[in-house]
Scaffold this active site. Sequence first.
Site, mmCIF file in Angstrom:
data_model
loop_
_atom_site.group_PDB
_atom_site.id
_atom_site.type_symbol
_atom_site.label_atom_id
_atom_site.label_comp_id
_atom_site.label_asym_id
_atom_site.label_seq_id
_atom_site.Cartn_x
_atom_site.Cartn_y
_atom_site.Cartn_z
ATOM 1 N N GLU A 1 0.810 -1.222 0.000
ATOM 2 C CA GLU A 1 0.000 0.000 0.000
ATOM 3 C C GLU A 1 0.844 1.275 0.000
ATOM 4 O O GLU A 1 0.306 2.374 0.002
ATOM 5 C CB GLU A 1 -0.957 0.062 1.200
ATOM 6 C CG GLU A 1 -1.943 -1.070 1.314
ATOM 7 C CD GLU A 1 -2.804 -0.963 2.579
ATOM 8 O OE1 GLU A 1 -2.724 0.070 3.288
ATOM 9 O OE2 GLU A 1 -3.561 -1.908 2.852
ATOM 10 N N GLY A 2 2.165 1.165 0.058
ATOM 11 C CA GLY A 2 3.027 2.330 0.195
ATOM 12 C C GLY A 2 3.323 2.685 1.639
ATOM 13 O O GLY A 2 3.920 3.735 1.911
#
Length: 336
Positions: free
Chosen positions: A304-305
């Site tokens: 998701e970063g």
Amino acid sequence: MTQRITEAAVRAHLDAQARPPGSLGRIEDLAVRLAVVQQTMKPQAEAVSLLVFAGDHGLTQDRVSAYPSEVTQAMVATLLAGRASANAFARAIGAEVRIIDAGVDADLAPHPLLVDAKVARGTRNAAREPAMSTQDVELAIARGSEQAIAALDRGADLLVLGEMGIGNSASAALVMHRLAPAPLLDCIGVGTGHDNAGLAHKRAVLTRASQRSDATEPLEVLRQFGGLEIAMMAGAVLGALDRRALVVIDGFICTAAALAAIRMRPEAREVCLFAHRSAEAGHDQMLKAMQAEPLLDLGLRLGEGTGGLLAVPLIRAAAALLSDVASLDDVLAGRV
């Protein structure tokens, strides 16, 4: 003609500061990278854009993930609602968030944070046939580059890449296997949380996939084994390169995308900042294949970063080091 800022010039500036030369270790190295890439002694890292690329994978038909592919759509909805882990971390550092539909196997309703860049409704099953057509790979790369450039045009100083896609650790393992290169079994980890039986099954499926093609050229590897979100992230790295902007690479899947971009254009290595060493098997070996030393090592394996966002305060500190610290000469002369 403006004189080019070199590593030597930045190091000389840092060494002249009011502290022992080299005393801030790798933060100094990071400051050098920022200054050289942005070509300024006062680099910026305040405006951050998180680009989360989402896509589904045909490999899930062979149960390479502990979760069904429907979870991709559900997690995209969670990200759009602002309730995912990446949203919490983005708020903590004031980052912009955009979710890019690269290839989710669903028709997603319009949303202010959603970008419709869909190339196809997921990839085909790479264990049985090529994951994508050449046209799809090229389109995904082009659209990824467009998204990076659009974020920079909105004012971002720094890009953070993230992903969401059930089955994408399997796809990334195959990409790593061919482009690092590395033995396949060294590239395969538990992903979303396989038990021993699930991991053995995942290894068997990916072994079958790897035997189907001997591709080693980056575009062909992506065509045979990649994901639409992986190809799009590779394009985002190339877009950042074209704009001389730094891009923060998250974990295992993002690193596989960066690896593909670097194998296509080796100079892309200069604009990639590798945020952290993931707990996913193979990530450390993939980083070593690019001679990359990540900023953090926190045992993360979410995606998701999230890891990329956690690295941003260090990057901001490195930028401030160049612009906000007095020189020893100024201290001794009472000019502070």
